[in-house]
Write a protein that holds these residues in place. Sequence first.
Motif, PDB file in Angstrom:
ATOM      1  N   GLY A  38       1.544  -8.934  15.318  1.00  0.00           N
ATOM      2  CA  GLY A  38       0.659  -8.119  14.465  1.00  0.00           C
ATOM      3  C   GLY A  38       0.405  -8.497  12.981  1.00  0.00           C
ATOM      4  N   SER A  39      -0.445  -7.841  12.350  1.00  0.00           N
ATOM      5  CA  SER A  39      -0.755  -8.226  11.173  1.00  0.00           C
ATOM      6  C   SER A  39      -0.834  -7.209  10.034  1.00  0.00           C
ATOM      7  N   ALA A  40      -0.563  -7.275   8.754  1.00  0.00           N
ATOM      8  CA  ALA A  40      -0.371  -6.235   7.831  1.00  0.00           C
ATOM      9  C   ALA A  40      -0.830  -6.716   6.432  1.00  0.00           C
ATOM     10  N   LYS A  41      -1.141  -5.817   5.416  1.00  0.00           N
ATOM     11  CA  LYS A  41      -1.235  -6.198   4.253  1.00  0.00           C
ATOM     12  C   LYS A  41       0.071  -6.120   3.331  1.00  0.00           C
ATOM     13  N   TYR A  42       1.173  -5.448   3.904  1.00  0.00           N
ATOM     14  CA  TYR A  42       2.406  -5.293   3.257  1.00  0.00           C
ATOM     15  C   TYR A  42       3.433  -5.886   4.090  1.00  0.00           C
ATOM     16  N   TRP A  43       4.569  -6.695   3.678  1.00  0.00           N
ATOM     17  CA  TRP A  43       5.459  -7.203   4.356  1.00  0.00           C
ATOM     18  C   TRP A  43       6.916  -7.025   3.835  1.00  0.00           C
TER      19      TRP A  43
ATOM     20  N   GLU B 254      20.053 -11.922  11.279  1.00  0.00           N
ATOM     21  CA  GLU B 254      20.388 -12.148  10.225  1.00  0.00           C
ATOM     22  C   GLU B 254      19.334 -11.717   9.199  1.00  0.00           C
ATOM     23  N   VAL B 255      17.948 -12.008   9.326  1.00  0.00           N
ATOM     24  CA  VAL B 255      16.693 -11.675   8.719  1.00  0.00           C
ATOM     25  C   VAL B 255      15.796 -10.530   9.362  1.00  0.00           C
ATOM     26  N   THR B 256      15.560  -9.644   8.552  1.00  0.00           N
ATOM     27  CA  THR B 256      14.551  -8.526   9.009  1.00  0.00           C
ATOM     28  C   THR B 256      13.312  -8.587   8.555  1.00  0.00           C
ATOM     29  N   VAL B 257      12.274  -8.543   9.207  1.00  0.00           N
ATOM     30  CA  VAL B 257      10.901  -8.554   8.649  1.00  0.00           C
ATOM     31  C   VAL B 257      10.254  -7.423   9.393  1.00  0.00           C
ATOM     32  N   ALA B 258       9.176  -6.719   8.682  1.00  0.00           N
ATOM     33  CA  ALA B 258       8.491  -5.535   9.194  1.00  0.00           C
ATOM     34  C   ALA B 258       7.114  -5.606   8.440  1.00  0.00           C
ATOM     35  N   GLY B 259       5.997  -5.323   8.945  1.00  0.00           N
ATOM     36  CA  GLY B 259       4.880  -5.333   8.221  1.00  0.00           C
ATOM     37  C   GLY B 259       4.514  -3.676   8.102  1.00  0.00           C
ATOM     38  N   LEU B 260       3.930  -3.295   7.092  1.00  0.00           N
ATOM     39  CA  LEU B 260       3.550  -1.929   6.873  1.00  0.00           C
ATOM     40  C   LEU B 260       2.086  -1.703   6.727  1.00  0.00           C
ATOM     41  N   ASP B 261       1.801  -0.425   6.847  1.00  0.00           N
ATOM     42  CA  ASP B 261       0.380   0.056   6.864  1.00  0.00           C
ATOM     43  C   ASP B 261       0.115   0.794   5.396  1.00  0.00           C
ATOM     44  N   ASN B 262       1.367   1.084   4.859  1.00  0.00           N
ATOM     45  CA  ASN B 262       1.258   1.735   3.516  1.00  0.00           C
ATOM     46  C   ASN B 262       2.612   1.619   2.623  1.00  0.00           C
ATOM     47  N   ILE B 263       2.902   1.599   1.586  1.00  0.00           N
ATOM     48  CA  ILE B 263       4.124   1.550   0.779  1.00  0.00           C
ATOM     49  C   ILE B 263       4.457   2.713   0.090  1.00  0.00           C
ATOM     50  N   ALA B 264       3.990   4.041   0.520  1.00  0.00           N
ATOM     51  CA  ALA B 264       4.165   5.212  -0.154  1.00  0.00           C
ATOM     52  C   ALA B 264       5.656   5.450   0.215  1.00  0.00           C
ATOM     53  N   GLY B 265       6.312   5.105   1.407  1.00  0.00           N
ATOM     54  CA  GLY B 265       7.797   5.211   1.431  1.00  0.00           C
ATOM     55  C   GLY B 265       8.542   4.456   0.481  1.00  0.00           C
ATOM     56  N   ILE B 266       8.027   3.675  -0.142  1.00  0.00           N
ATOM     57  CA  ILE B 266       8.887   2.696  -1.113  1.00  0.00           C
ATOM     58  C   ILE B 266       8.671   3.000  -2.513  1.00  0.00           C
ATOM     59  N   THR B 267       7.421   3.253  -2.786  1.00  0.00           N
ATOM     60  CA  THR B 267       7.326   3.369  -4.263  1.00  0.00           C
ATOM     61  C   THR B 267       7.585   4.980  -4.824  1.00  0.00           C
ATOM     62  N   ASN B 268       7.684   6.061  -3.631  1.00  0.00           N
ATOM     63  CA  ASN B 268       7.975   7.315  -4.262  1.00  0.00           C
ATOM     64  C   ASN B 268       9.509   7.425  -4.736  1.00  0.00           C
TER      65      ASN B 268
ATOM     66  N   ALA C 260      11.549   9.499  -5.785  1.00  0.00           N
ATOM     67  CA  ALA C 260      12.031  10.947  -5.787  1.00  0.00           C
ATOM     68  C   ALA C 260      13.015  10.996  -4.637  1.00  0.00           C
ATOM     69  N   SER C 261      12.176  10.156  -3.546  1.00  0.00           N
ATOM     70  CA  SER C 261      12.976  10.484  -2.006  1.00  0.00           C
ATOM     71  C   SER C 261      12.898   9.400  -1.348  1.00  0.00           C
ATOM     72  N   SER C 262      12.734   8.086  -1.781  1.00  0.00           N
ATOM     73  CA  SER C 262      12.281   6.743  -1.089  1.00  0.00           C
ATOM     74  C   SER C 262      13.605   6.414  -0.440  1.00  0.00           C
ATOM     75  N   THR C 263      13.780   6.039   0.681  1.00  0.00           N
ATOM     76  CA  THR C 263      14.856   5.676   1.505  1.00  0.00           C
ATOM     77  C   THR C 263      14.345   4.605   2.667  1.00  0.00           C
ATOM     78  N   TRP C 264      15.098   3.818   3.141  1.00  0.00           N
ATOM     79  CA  TRP C 264      14.573   2.837   4.123  1.00  0.00           C
ATOM     80  C   TRP C 264      14.314   3.565   5.368  1.00  0.00           C
ATOM     81  N   ASN C 265      14.888   4.842   5.725  1.00  0.00           N
ATOM     82  CA  ASN C 265      14.322   5.705   6.718  1.00  0.00           C
ATOM     83  C   ASN C 265      13.021   6.222   6.388  1.00  0.00           C
ATOM     84  N   SER C 266      12.719   6.309   5.191  1.00  0.00           N
ATOM     85  CA  SER C 266      11.476   6.881   4.981  1.00  0.00           C
ATOM     86  C   SER C 266      10.139   5.999   5.151  1.00  0.00           C
TER      87      SER C 266
END
Length: 291
Positions: A222-227, A167-181, A183-189
């Motif tokens: 694991g740990s990350a700065k972006y979640w 019911e809840v999805t959690v994911a830590g990221l090492d960068n957020i370029a795939g979100i903030t771009n 023009a082509s940002s998708t959850w797959n990216s």
Amino acid sequence: MKFSTSLTLLLLAVSSSAFGSDSSLASAKYDARYTLANPNGSANYTQTTNAQNSSTSIEINGVQVNVGITAWSDSYTGNPDNILEKGDIEGWWNCTLGKNGCTTQNRHKGYGIKNGDYSWGGDSHAVDNSGDGYGRDFDMFLLSFSESVTLENAAFTWVVGNNGSKEVTVAGLDNIAGITNKASSTWNSVKSAIVDNTLGHFGVGTIGSNGLYESTFTSITGSAKYWLIGAYNTIFDDNASSKFNSVELKLSSLGVSMTQQTPATEVSEPGALALMSLGLGLLLYRRKRRV
């Protein structure tokens, strides 16, 4: 000559025990609670992806950790409908003060996302994996921290729908370029940026005595700065079924932990000098007695 050798060996022993440091580190995990609303209901968050610029922070074992939060959904207005867009964060009380036993102690504010497909109200009330206008969307909050942390659990003021243990999805990221771009940002990216041991899908328990629904992230180590945290996102689940029940959530707070390492205890410099002086004094005393 014999005395000189003894003196040298003893001084070396004292110096080694006094100034030598244990290179091993002791690790400890410290927890804190990050609540998105103050007790009076005012917002306790800063909408930014750069935690260093955030005016919101939590304290973890004396360390100030800045927190930023933004809302995202694959709800691009038009076609294709899978491009990520930034949504609006909107908060709602879980009960009306003074009615049906609602008090300041059990009254909490939960936050949802109003995304680009908003047309009738449903997508402004919750972070969900349902749809409004162009089909199914996956809403998720992006949390940015100034230090690497681990998400331990979450509390929700409102839960609608049931999808068992997913019911809840959690994911830590090492960068957020795939979100903030945009023009082509998708959850797959975004998938390639997921940090090891930070991805998980979890169920939500029944409402507790505190008036909140709890979800515990037992497998996250694991740990990350972006979640990212949001309603169950099948794009992040390689074992996702083609059919699943929609879930709508209002996020209230998060359990956050940070592991800190401290060096083992060392002998201070004044203590070392005292030990050396004592050793030298003993040797001089022995020499005087022999003379």
